[in-house]
Design an enzyme around this catalytic site. Structure first.
Site, mmCIF file in Angstrom:
data_model
loop_
_atom_site.group_PDB
_atom_site.id
_atom_site.type_symbol
_atom_site.label_atom_id
_atom_site.label_comp_id
_atom_site.label_asym_id
_atom_site.label_seq_id
_atom_site.Cartn_x
_atom_site.Cartn_y
_atom_site.Cartn_z
ATOM 1 N N GLY A 17 0.808 -1.215 0.000
ATOM 2 C CA GLY A 17 0.000 0.000 0.000
ATOM 3 C C GLY A 17 0.839 1.262 0.000
ATOM 4 O O GLY A 17 0.343 2.338 -0.266
ATOM 5 N N LYS A 18 2.121 1.126 0.347
ATOM 6 C CA LYS A 18 3.025 2.288 0.440
ATOM 7 C C LYS A 18 2.342 3.405 1.214
ATOM 8 O O LYS A 18 2.393 4.572 0.831
ATOM 9 C CB LYS A 18 3.487 2.717 -0.952
ATOM 10 C CG LYS A 18 4.249 1.580 -1.668
ATOM 11 C CD LYS A 18 4.874 1.989 -2.977
ATOM 12 C CE LYS A 18 5.742 0.884 -3.568
ATOM 13 N NZ LYS A 18 5.042 -0.380 -3.889
#
Lengths: 293, 293
Positions: A85-86
């Site tokens: 998802g960073k």
């Protein structure tokens, strides 16, 4: 590691056909079905899958429902799940991401085993993730050196003789300190692209207690020899990801000719077995016993 | 700008009570109801709201369903919506985020008007967002200087005489080039925390064509005088965010005494009006005509 990037436009025709005209709900259902079909094939072969949040989020709320189902399905098949998802934000907001995505079973609606996070906001934005990961035996992978062509624009800027990514690496190594298991590795790892083989070895040395999550294998151009430097001498310390090269093998040489869209799951299996063989042949991971043996 | 950070544990008691025992679905419903109640109050007063993705994502798929409903509700009330997701990834994955979150009406399931993005991956990771934003008259806000105490760990590292955040600012200014409207500002803006007043003025000068999204006002400690430097001489160029100071005014001095939980919407209105008055009094925004006049 098999990356689950369900790009709708690249799904095998039989998966898409099963869902009729592709409105949002049906596209999300096709992505879920596809990912579950991939999981069925790879669960006996690999330890971990990495759903890419963007391809689910692209499908709105129905996509996020599908993502939750895919994570749950992978867990029931005995796979670890790294949500790519960073994510990140300032402290109290980072806590919300950490609790929601990595929190303990029954309290975290997503219940991923690890999450990728972005470091731009600094160490105090990373700590909430590490705190939750320690409590729950989960993991955090911090972006250090990314695999995209423009990754160096900021990451390679030299500050007092060292590039920025080395500062981030030093913070990652520091964050592993209280989380190390018997194997020597901690709950905090680093994302280091396979497209920079020299820096992989340099960063392996700079973060001796951090798992390296290595994207860029396959479709992005890196091969097994390029990722060898990510492993330690025992063959531990690295998790190599392949997404498109496995997911869409049915449409790629050399698998397209043999399998094609109708036999897409066989193409997924062949590509996964080939990658494992290549990593065993060309990296220290070949020293490890085979899980199937 | 009013930030929509529906922290479940801080919601006014009447909102929570309406939903009975708080399982995940009910918590998501309470957050949706609360945000809609805030929107009802602030829509005539402010131009834009900023839902914080983390507090919805924390509630799993039901939370993401609520987020979609909140964005849609705000749009029907004539508000612009900046989704605060701090998203980003490598090019083709960034395209998925951009299309999903900012894509054109009817094709984007989220249909936000702007998105916050993180710059660590470099310019080629920012461009897909700018491309989509230009097509759809949407916006992108890139993190430049964040408001958290540890924000300087990497952002203030000095590379060849200039701090990292100045390099990011230069890239933001470059990205505005083909997007500028008659007012002089473009589709690309920068997040610059109000907790660093000197740097606000410095960054205003460094990015003359970029809107500044200024968090940190209110609960994080900054006041109207601290954000004055974010505006240009005409009183344009800045969007100042307040989240907790408005949302949870019913529990904060001086509004708690007068309103309390039962009259939480009146507390939201009073806090919003006070913030507008403070910004008009202490910043160049006071030169602008009042929308209500």
């Amino acid at each position: 590691m098999v990356g689950l990037d369900p790009r709708v436009e690249q799904l095998p025709e039989p998966v898409v056909a099963a869902h009729g005209p592709l409105d949002l709900e049906r596209r999300a259902a096709a992505c879920r079905l596809f990912c579950q079909g991939v999981i069925d094939v790879v669960a006996p072969l690999v330890p971990v899958v990495k759903p890419q949040a963007a391809f689910f989020e692209q499908l709105g709320a129905p996509g996020m429902v599908a993502l939750a189902e895919v994570i749950h399905y992978a867990a029931t098949k005995g796979l670890l799940v790294v949500l790519d998802g960073k994510r990140n934000d300032i402290g109290s907001t980072a806590e919300a991401y950490a609790a929601g995505i990595l929190g303990p079973e029954g309290q975290s609606p997503w219940a991923a085993d690890a999450l990728t996070v972005s470091p731009y906001l600094g160490g105090d934005s990373l700590e909430p993730f590490v705190t939750v990961a320690r409590k729950r035996a989960a993991g955090v992978f911090v972006l250090v050196k990314t695999s995209n062509p423009g990754g160096g624009m900021f990451q390679d800027l030299v500050c007092d003789g060292r590039p920025l990514y080395q500062y981030v690496a030093a913070e990652v190594e520091r964050l592993t300190a209280d989380t190390r298991a018997n194997c020597g590795y901690g709950a905090v790892g680093a994302v280091v692209g396979a497209t920079y083989p020299d820096q992989l070895a340099e960063l392996r040395a700079a973060m001796p207690h951090a798992w390296l999550l290595v994207p860029g294998y396959g479709a992005q151009g890196a091969g097994a020899a390029d990722v060898a430097g990510a492993f330690d001498a025992r063959g531990l310390g690295a998790v190599v990801n392949n997404s498109r090269g496995i997911l869409f093998a049915h449409a790629r040489t050399p698998y397209a000719e043999k399998y094609g869209p109708a036999r897409w799951q066989e193409a997924v299996e062949a590509a996964t077995r080939d990658m494992i063989g290549q990593l065993r042949a060309a990296t220290p991971a070949g020293k490890l016993p085979s899980p199937a043996a």
